[in-house]
Write a protein that holds these residues in place. Structure first.
Motif, short mmCIF file in Angstrom:
data_model
loop_
_atom_site.label_atom_id
_atom_site.label_comp_id
_atom_site.label_asym_id
_atom_site.label_seq_id
_atom_site.Cartn_x
_atom_site.Cartn_y
_atom_site.Cartn_z
N ASN A 380 0.81 -1.22 0.00
CA ASN A 380 0.00 0.00 0.00
C ASN A 380 0.84 1.27 0.00
N LYS A 381 2.07 1.13 0.54
CA LYS A 381 2.90 2.31 0.76
C LYS A 381 3.82 2.61 -0.41
N PRO A 382 3.98 3.89 -0.75
CA PRO A 382 4.94 4.26 -1.79
C PRO A 382 6.33 3.69 -1.49
N VAL A 383 7.00 3.19 -2.50
CA VAL A 383 8.32 2.59 -2.31
C VAL A 383 9.39 3.62 -2.64
N THR A 384 10.06 4.11 -1.59
CA THR A 384 11.01 5.21 -1.76
C THR A 384 12.39 4.89 -1.20
N ASN A 385 12.53 3.75 -0.53
CA ASN A 385 13.84 3.37 0.04
C ASN A 385 13.89 1.87 0.33
N TYR A 386 15.01 1.44 0.90
CA TYR A 386 15.26 0.03 1.24
C TYR A 386 14.12 -0.57 2.06
N GLU A 387 13.76 0.14 3.14
CA GLU A 387 12.74 -0.33 4.08
C GLU A 387 11.41 -0.60 3.36
N THR A 388 10.92 0.39 2.63
CA THR A 388 9.61 0.24 1.99
C THR A 388 9.65 -0.80 0.87
N SER A 389 10.80 -0.99 0.24
CA SER A 389 10.92 -2.04 -0.77
C SER A 389 10.91 -3.41 -0.12
N LYS A 390 11.65 -3.52 0.99
CA LYS A 390 11.71 -4.78 1.75
C LYS A 390 10.34 -5.17 2.29
N ASN A 391 9.53 -4.18 2.62
CA ASN A 391 8.21 -4.46 3.21
C ASN A 391 7.14 -4.85 2.20
N ALA A 392 7.44 -4.71 0.92
CA ALA A 392 6.48 -5.17 -0.09
C ALA A 392 6.44 -6.70 -0.06
N ASN A 393 5.33 -7.26 -0.54
CA ASN A 393 5.14 -8.71 -0.46
C ASN A 393 5.94 -9.45 -1.55
N ALA A 394 7.12 -9.95 -1.16
CA ALA A 394 8.02 -10.59 -2.12
C ALA A 394 7.51 -11.98 -2.54
N LYS A 395 6.72 -12.60 -1.64
CA LYS A 395 6.15 -13.92 -2.00
C LYS A 395 5.20 -13.77 -3.18
N LYS A 396 4.38 -12.73 -3.12
CA LYS A 396 3.47 -12.47 -4.23
C LYS A 396 4.26 -12.20 -5.50
N PHE A 397 5.35 -11.48 -5.34
CA PHE A 397 6.18 -11.19 -6.52
C PHE A 397 6.68 -12.49 -7.15
N GLN A 398 7.14 -13.43 -6.32
CA GLN A 398 7.65 -14.70 -6.84
C GLN A 398 6.56 -15.48 -7.57
N LYS A 399 5.36 -15.43 -7.01
CA LYS A 399 4.23 -16.11 -7.63
C LYS A 399 3.94 -15.49 -9.01
N MET A 400 3.96 -14.17 -9.04
CA MET A 400 3.75 -13.45 -10.29
C MET A 400 4.84 -13.83 -11.31
N PHE A 401 6.08 -13.84 -10.83
CA PHE A 401 7.22 -14.19 -11.70
C PHE A 401 7.00 -15.55 -12.36
N LYS A 402 6.56 -16.53 -11.56
CA LYS A 402 6.39 -17.89 -12.08
C LYS A 402 5.29 -17.96 -13.13
N THR A 403 4.18 -17.26 -12.88
CA THR A 403 3.10 -17.27 -13.87
C THR A 403 3.57 -16.59 -15.15
N LEU A 404 4.28 -15.49 -15.02
CA LEU A 404 4.81 -14.80 -16.21
C LEU A 404 5.68 -15.75 -17.03
N LEU A 405 6.54 -16.48 -16.34
CA LEU A 405 7.46 -17.40 -17.02
C LEU A 405 6.68 -18.49 -17.76
N LYS A 406 5.66 -19.02 -17.09
CA LYS A 406 4.80 -20.03 -17.73
C LYS A 406 4.18 -19.49 -19.00
#
Ligand SMILES: *Cc1c(COP(=O)(O)O)cnc(C)c1O
Length: 446
Positions: A380-406
């Motif tokens: 939900n939060k704007p990503v402006t630094n290390y902290e806010t990037s780290k707090n984004a949902n990386a598991k969802k990103f991995q799931k998205m990555f796999k579907t894209l690859l498929k």
């Protein structure tokens, strides 16, 4: 503008084809694992359950060992601004191959390349060529220390400057992906001389400079492209320049990603800011091994043999990479306005469509984009630094990555990397990619 459409290379050797049909990605991976640590030669290349193995590339595409054609958005982590096997580059390198591959004497081509770099980058008066981005940042930092006779380096949280001790502290890219804050085997004696400051936080920088009298230099990615994509906030870079100048601290722009990618003269041209030293690598040669450090004469002349800051390399300025870099810069300078405005337009259309799609699905997200780079974060939060990037949902990103690859779309397999467009991508490629993202976003909806 007409898109460059190189002919696809044909595999004529039947044995070759059989080999790949027999050895699918999973088999190639188990084979690789036996002789290569976790089967890869650089950490981010690995992903679960196993990476695909590439057998050829052309234009905007990769072909894997299972004969799948993938639209490539990793693009050599940004190196391939002009796309795979770009005609101008391949021609120049082919020509050089007939004249030899390594001389270890000076060549006029090195001078011509240095002149092109000096011509493109407003802050650069002299250039030393080397091989990798990491080598370039290591040398820039050593130069800053040699010039100031001071010890400490300031870097920003999440910025990645290569895999050497003094910058592997709270670094982005693969080290953030693998949760490594300081690498095992790195010396405390080295990392304690690296002060880490929050990106986009000028007060933090000011305090750190006030508290420490022994600062040799500040190194920064002018656009942070190793924590996903994070843009410098208004005045961040100009304040950074002002404060370092006031305190006589050399400012190093690490333009390994941004050099030639955001403008022919890098982020410094884009933002109109002159650092004291600059490093560049990835898009410098559109796919060959070469990097450079450039900057003010008075600092650059400290390099050996004229000065006492030592730097050396057998392969530095090798004629193959140099011919690729010259062809690459000449092509970029020729296409200049059309190239960058086309990529920006494509990116705007693409990022806006992606944003709308995620919004329509009710998925909390952020999209950061500029020039030919973008990234999506599930937060939900704007990503402006290390902290806010780290707090984004990386598991969802991995799931998205796999579907894209498929669905035949390859983006770098980590939240902390960036989606790179190239001149080879067509509108059709981007539309197909948006369809794949549509399914990929559906897969992360819950
Ligand atoms: C990739 C990268 C490096 C390191 O370059 P290598 O060629 O991998 O050593 C340094 N700085 C930045 C900003 C990078 O993205």
């Amino acid at each position: 503008m007409a898109n460059f459409k190189p002919k696809e290379p044909q595999i004529t050797n039947n044995n070759d084809q059989n080999h790949y049909q027999l050895l699918s990605n999973s088999k190639l991976f188990s084979d690789a694992k036996k002789v290569t640590p976790l089967g890869v030669n650089s950490p981010v290349r690995y992903f679960e359950p196993y990476p695909f193995f590439t057998k050829k590339a052309n234009g905007a595409y990769l072909w894997d060992a299972d004969n799948r054609k993938l639209i490539d958005f990793c693009n050599g982590y940004g190196a391939l601004l002009l796309g795979h096997r770009r005609k101008e580059i391949i021609n120049a390198v082919s020509k050089q191959l007939t004249k030899g591959t390594l001389y270890c004497t000076p060549t006029d081509a090195e001078t011509q390349l240095a002149k092109l770099i000096v011509g493109n980058f407003p802050s650069i008066e002299k250039v030393r060529l080397m091989n990798t981005g990491g080598e370039a940042t290591m040398t820039a930092i050593r130069l800053a220390r040699g010039f100031t006779k001071k010890k400490k380096i300031i870097k920003f949280e999440g910025c990645y400057h290569g895999a050497h001790d003094s910058v592997l502290v709270k670094a982005g890219s693969g080290s953030a992906h693998n949760g490594i804050s300081v690498s095992d085997g790195g010396l405390d004696e080295v990392s304690k001389n690296t002060l880490v400051v929050q990106y986009n936080n000028i007060e933090d920088l000011q305090k750190t400079i006030q508290k420490n009298k022994d600062i040799a230099g500040v190194i920064v990615e002018p656009i942070l492209a190793n924590m996903g994509l994070i843009l410098p906030e208004k005045n961040f870079l100009s304040d950074l320049r002002k404060i370092t100048k006031e305190n006589n601290i050399p400012l190093i722009f690490d333009e390994v990603v941004t050099g030639f990618r955001v403008a022919p003269g890098g982020a410094q041209q884009h933002f109109g800011i002159k650092p004291d030293l600059t490093t560049m690598a990835k898009a410098l040669s559109n796919g060959f091994t070469i990097s450079a450090v450039g900057g003010k004469k008075e600092i650059m002349d400290l390099l050996s043999p004229g000065g006492k800051v030592y730097q050396a390399s057998t392969f530095a300025g090798n004629p193959i990479s140099v011919s690729a870099a010259i062809a690459s810069i000449k092509t970029i300078n020729k296409l200049k306005n059309k190239l960058y405005s086309k990529l920006e337009r494509f990116n705007l259309l693409f990022s806006t469509a992606l944003d709308d799609m995620a919004t329509d699905m009710g998925i909390p997200h952020q999209i950061n984009f500029t020039a030919s780079m973008l990234q999506i974060f599930f937060t939900n939060k704007p990503v402006t630094n290390y902290e806010t990037s780290k707090n984004a949902n990386a598991k969802k990103f991995q799931k998205m990555f796999k579907t894209l690859l498929k669905k035949g779309v390859f983006i770098a397999p980590s939240q902390f990397e960036v989606v790179f467009l190239s001149d080879a991508h067509t509108e059709n490629d981007l539309n197909k990619t948006l369809d794949a993202y549509h399914l990929a976003l559906k897969s992360v909806k819950n």
